[in-house]
Design an enzyme around this catalytic site. Structure first.
Site, mmCIF file in Angstrom:
data_model
loop_
_atom_site.group_PDB
_atom_site.id
_atom_site.type_symbol
_atom_site.label_atom_id
_atom_site.label_comp_id
_atom_site.label_asym_id
_atom_site.label_seq_id
_atom_site.Cartn_x
_atom_site.Cartn_y
_atom_site.Cartn_z
ATOM 1 N N ARG A 72 0.868 -1.177 0.000
ATOM 2 C CA ARG A 72 0.000 0.000 0.000
ATOM 3 C C ARG A 72 0.906 1.228 0.000
ATOM 4 N NH1 ARG A 72 -2.234 1.091 5.451
ATOM 5 N NH2 ARG A 72 -0.880 2.883 5.282
ATOM 6 N N HIS A 127 -3.645 4.615 4.386
ATOM 7 C CA HIS A 127 -4.785 3.686 4.380
ATOM 8 C C HIS A 127 -5.977 4.337 3.685
ATOM 9 C CE1 HIS A 127 -7.776 0.806 5.653
ATOM 10 N NE2 HIS A 127 -8.455 1.761 6.242
ATOM 11 N N TYR A 183 3.392 5.430 11.861
ATOM 12 C CA TYR A 183 3.681 4.018 12.122
ATOM 13 C C TYR A 183 4.621 3.336 11.136
ATOM 14 C CZ TYR A 183 -0.312 3.594 8.881
ATOM 15 O OH TYR A 183 -1.164 3.723 7.819
HETATM 16 C C1 LIG Z 1 -15.231 -5.481 10.927
HETATM 17 C C2 LIG Z 1 -14.387 -4.263 10.713
HETATM 18 N N1 LIG Z 1 -13.509 -3.912 11.676
HETATM 19 C C3 LIG Z 1 -12.758 -2.807 11.527
HETATM 20 C C4 LIG Z 1 -12.863 -2.044 10.415
HETATM 21 C C5 LIG Z 1 -12.030 -0.783 10.273
HETATM 22 N N2 LIG Z 1 -11.019 -0.984 9.236
HETATM 23 C C6 LIG Z 1 -11.220 -0.558 7.982
HETATM 24 S S1 LIG Z 1 -9.985 -0.990 6.977
HETATM 25 C C7 LIG Z 1 -9.130 -1.745 8.206
HETATM 26 C C8 LIG Z 1 -7.835 -2.409 7.902
HETATM 27 C C9 LIG Z 1 -7.973 -3.417 6.816
HETATM 28 O O1 LIG Z 1 -6.747 -3.946 6.486
HETATM 29 P P1 LIG Z 1 -6.591 -5.006 5.325
HETATM 30 O O2 LIG Z 1 -7.563 -6.110 5.507
HETATM 31 O O3 LIG Z 1 -5.162 -5.373 5.284
HETATM 32 O O4 LIG Z 1 -7.019 -4.244 4.009
HETATM 33 P P2 LIG Z 1 -6.361 -2.913 3.388
HETATM 34 O O5 LIG Z 1 -7.114 -1.766 3.962
HETATM 35 O O6 LIG Z 1 -4.930 -2.905 3.716
HETATM 36 O O7 LIG Z 1 -6.618 -3.004 1.921
HETATM 37 C C10 LIG Z 1 -9.822 -1.634 9.402
HETATM 38 C C11 LIG Z 1 -9.343 -2.144 10.699
HETATM 39 C C12 LIG Z 1 -13.798 -2.442 9.443
HETATM 40 N N3 LIG Z 1 -13.973 -1.734 8.318
HETATM 41 N N4 LIG Z 1 -14.537 -3.540 9.612
#
Ligand SMILES: Cc1ncc(C[n+]2csc(CCOP(=O)(O)OP(=O)(O)O)c2C)c(N)n1
Ligand SMILES: [Mg+2]
Lengths: 426, 347
Positions: free
Chosen positions: A313, A317, A326
């Protein structure tokens, strides 16, 4: 975590856990405190060792970061100039409107944007592997997949501008709505794939009636959710034609992938009884070849398959995030060298399959797309207040109709100040 | 004044507040409250997604991992059922976990653990085991967010016996209530009004300023005589503004901050309604089966002969939370509260 772990040179060996020897999963002793045996590694060292081993797992790669092409014995791909130029154009256009999304958020035109920067290879590779009859379940960063499904980029704007929750027809586009609750869509995809089995559209091998598969997109962090574990259990139990496509971009907001797993993510497939493959997610050709293979397996009844696209990425985010809190800039710089677009450009130039006119043409097309994207965004008007009440149920309901009527009547009392009700007061 | 009365007014600072009362954001007050609780009790742990290095997406746990270490401020894997389920185990082991759910819409993977374990351990074991855990949930709308980031699911939890459900609305309450939640031997679902995180209010964090009684009580924020208006969390400033606007028209609103949503502390509400004869309950949550309905039913039962009008409710609608460009229409605002006040008076 080093950026280049395993991504350096092209490798000829597939890392498919389905084929791995049974003793492959070593166990550490996390939390057992200091090592009881003098000179033996501490639990932390064991874990560190496991991680080091993990990052040495070589992903499938066809096109090196230097733009060198090497065919892969297990994932054959007919590569010609048209394919390369098409993939290049896809990636450049997607990156361009993605950057415009960021800019529009900075200018207050969107409340948030979720950048895909760095993941163009992983998405265009997978997206172009899909056949029209396949079904895709995205999370929220899949702008490149949307592009490949024929969703106009402007369709993505409503979610981030706050004018809608989703605007396209999932059945018509064969692209489900963006899903924000992490992991939810992966179970839904497993269920959709069960439906494909029930409908008998898998394993027919009839050129007249192409078989179908489903693909689910999720991140590295998402792999920790119970939903994804359950999806893999269900898909395994029902031999479902679903490709679990994990974009391991190394981060789940501020948490590195090490928080989520002691083993490389693709190894998990083995525990569920199906193959897992790690692919260089910044190599669009490898992503295309591996995903095509995985979808073929699913269509012919050999699913499910887990694909881990090892990528990065490159941006925050979301536009609300501040990654300087971080992670270090060094890390990003190391990954810049692995850019998914640059290696295709270098390859095209080096092999003489594209000239400057081609690149200029794509750049001009990208700018035009960005301009259209922007214009569309600026012209978007908020939905009327009765939008709140529409489509709660499949048919009208008296109580809700009454609530709507009363509220609209109340709002009509402000007719002289049309926006009165739209302010969040205090 | 009884100790309880004291607690009910403690959050109201006099105009000549002592210099120790500093303007503090609600977010910072929570951060200070968590810090105070961690300093007071080594068994207090914070856990959740991004709570460590990042300090949480709202920075509520900012710097706490740096100061208390990775063992007490734990970045967990991305799994809410995991967060709450392991918090239960940690609580059984003698810890006092404070779990952060990143947004209201993401608590549902943990709902099973909350309903089946968190809420029932004390009852099942006849008090032999306790569940001193806190689940912090930023809630409510009005921040222009995408889907699942603006919900008000509190009533879903209020329906589950064994849970204490509370919501703070000011910096001072945030500071003291989070500490009371952590000290409480029962599980507390702690709702934080995310759209008020950055609003400042006076906070006197000296131990001497600690409220004498429980903060899990309904409190009269502003005395009035014509209509009682009650709410919690993010809608409190809306009620205050309504009271100001009504005062300009010669109407006197009594503003009540419920704070405790389950078990409800209804005595102050009933007592107020006995004087005003009118009650408007406000909540961002949908109307149907919401705690506002519970309040209306119970107040009607207890103060029926004092009522000059039915209890009226101003709330979200019986729809999913809408796209943010129309949330201004969805959320109870000043005008809708005043409209209900008018209707109560003219009934
Ligand atoms: C059930 C849930 N918990 C927390 C979140 C908040 N949240 C949104 S994105 C994220 C991180 C996701 O990381 P990853 O699965 O690696 O996907 P990326 O964003 O890196 O594409 C979090 C914790 C959420 N959207 N849904
Ligand atoms: Mg990720």
């Amino acid at each position: 975590m080093t950026a280049s772990g395993g991504d350096g040179a092209p490798h000829a060996t597939a890392t498919r856990t389905g084929d791995a020897p049974p003793d492959e999963h070593r166990r550490g002793a996390l939390g057992a405190g200091a090592s009881p045996v003098a000179g033996a590694p501490t639990p932390r060292q064991v874990v560190a060792g496991l991680k080091a081993t993990a990052s040495a797992e070589d992903p499938v790669q066809l096109l090196s970061p230097e733009g060198e092409f090497t065919p892969h014995p297990d994932y054959p791909l007919d590569v010609d100039a048209d394919l390369l130029r098409g993939l290049y154009r896809d990636m450049v256009l997607v990156r361009r409107f993605d950057r415009e999304g960021n800019a529009l958020q900075r200018q207050g035109q969107l409340s948030i944007w979720v950048p895909l920067l760095g993941q163009e290879g992983a998405q265009i590779g997978a997206g172009r592997a899909l056949a029209p009859q396949d079904m895709a379940f995205p999370s929220y960063r899949e702008h490149g997949i949307a592009w490949c499904r024929g969703i106009d980029p402007t369709e993505l704007l409503g979610i981030f501008r706050g004018t809608d929750h989703s605007s396209w027809d999932p059945a018509a586009t064969r692209f489900h709505s963006y899903t924000i609750v992490i992991g939810n869509q992966v179970l839904n995809a497993a269920g959709y794939a069960m439906g494909q089995v029930l409908d008998g559209v898998v394993g027919r091998h009839d050129p007249e009636r192409p078989d179908e598969a489903t693909i689910a997109f999720f991140g590295d962090g998402a792999t920790s959710e119970g939903d994804i574990h359950e999806a893999m259990v269900f898909a395994g139990s029902f031999d479902s034609p679903v490709v679990f496509y994990c974009q391991n971009n190394q981060w789940a907001i501020s948490e590195p992938v090490e928080v989520q797993s002691r083993v490389p993510l693709f190894h998990r497939a083995r525990g569920y009884g199906f193959p897992g493959i790690r692919v260089d997610g910044n190599d669009v050709l490898a992503c295309l070849a591996v995903t095509r293979w995985a979808l073929d397996e699913c269509r012919s009844g050999n699913g499910p398959v887990l694909v881990e696209a090892f990528t990065y990425r490159m941006d925050a985010h979301t536009t609300s995030d501040d990654p300087t809190r971080y992670r270090t800039a060094d890390e990003g710089q190391a990954w810049n060298l692995l850019d998914p677009i640059e290696r295709v450009r270098v390859h095209l130039v080096r092999t003489g399959q594209a000239d400057q006119a081609f690149f200029d043409g794509v750049a001009a097309e990208a700018d035009a797309l960005a301009a259209r994207f922007r214009e569309h965004c600026l012209a978007m008007t908020p939905p009327p207040p009765d939008r709140i009440f529409s489509h709660v149920y499949s048919e009208p309901h008296r109580q809700l109709d009454r609530q709507r009527a009363e509220y609209l009547q109340y709002l009509a009392g402000f007719a002289d100040t049309p926006d009165a009700g739209a302010q969040v007061h205090a | 004044m009884t100790a309880l009365d004291d607690a009910r007014t403690a959050a109201v600072l006099p105009d000549d507040a002592p210099s120790q009362a500093r303007p503090t954001t609600l977010a910072k007050a929570l951060n200070m409250g968590l810090r105070a609780a961690m300093e007071a009790d080594p068994k207090v742990l914070l856990m959740g997604e991004d709570v460590g290095k990042l300090g949480g997406v709202f920075r509520i746990t900012d710097s706490l991992q740096k100061d208390f270490g990775e063992h007490r401020v734990i970045d967990t894997p991305l799994a809410e059922s995991g967060i709450v389920g392991t918090a239960v185990g940690l609580a059984l082991r003698g810890y006092r976990p404070v779990a952060e759910i990143q947004f209201d819409g993401f608590v549902f993977p943990a709902f099973d653990q909350i309903v089946s374990q968190v809420a029932k351990v004390t009852y099942r074991t006849q008090g032999r085991a306790r569940m001193p855990l806190v689940i912090r949930i930023p809630f409510g709308g009005g921040i222009g967010a995408v889907e699942h980031h603006a919900e008000s699911p509190e009533s879903l939890f209020c329906h589950v016996a064994g849970l204490r459900v509370v919501a703070c609305s000011s910096a001072a309450d945030a500071y003291w209530m989070i500490q009371e939640a952590i000290a409480c031997d029962d599980p507390v679902i702690f709702f934080e009004p995310k759209r008020r995180y950055w609003e400042k209010a006076p906070l006197d964090a000296r131990p001497a300023a600690r409220p004498a009684g429980s903060t899990f009580t309904s409190v009269v924020r502003r005395a009035g005589s014509d209509v009682t208006v009650a709410s919690y969390g993010p809608s409190l400033p809306v009620l205050e503004a309504a009271a100001d606007a009504a005062a300009a028209e010669g109407r006197s609103l009594e503003v009540i901050d419920l704070r405790a949503l389950s078990p409800l502390d209804l005595d102050p509400v009933v007592e107020s309604v006995r004087r005003t004869g009118r009650l408007v309950v406000v909540s961002e949550a949908p109307l149907e089966s919401s705690i506002t309905a519970d309040i209306a039913a119970r107040v009607t039962e207890e103060a029926f002969y004092s009522l000059s009008a039915p209890v009226l409710r101003v709330a979200g609608f019986d729809t999913p939370y809408p796209p943010s460009k129309v949330e201004g229409y969805y959320l109870p605002d000043l005008d809708r509260v005043l409209d209900a006040v008018d209707r109560a008076i003219n009934w």
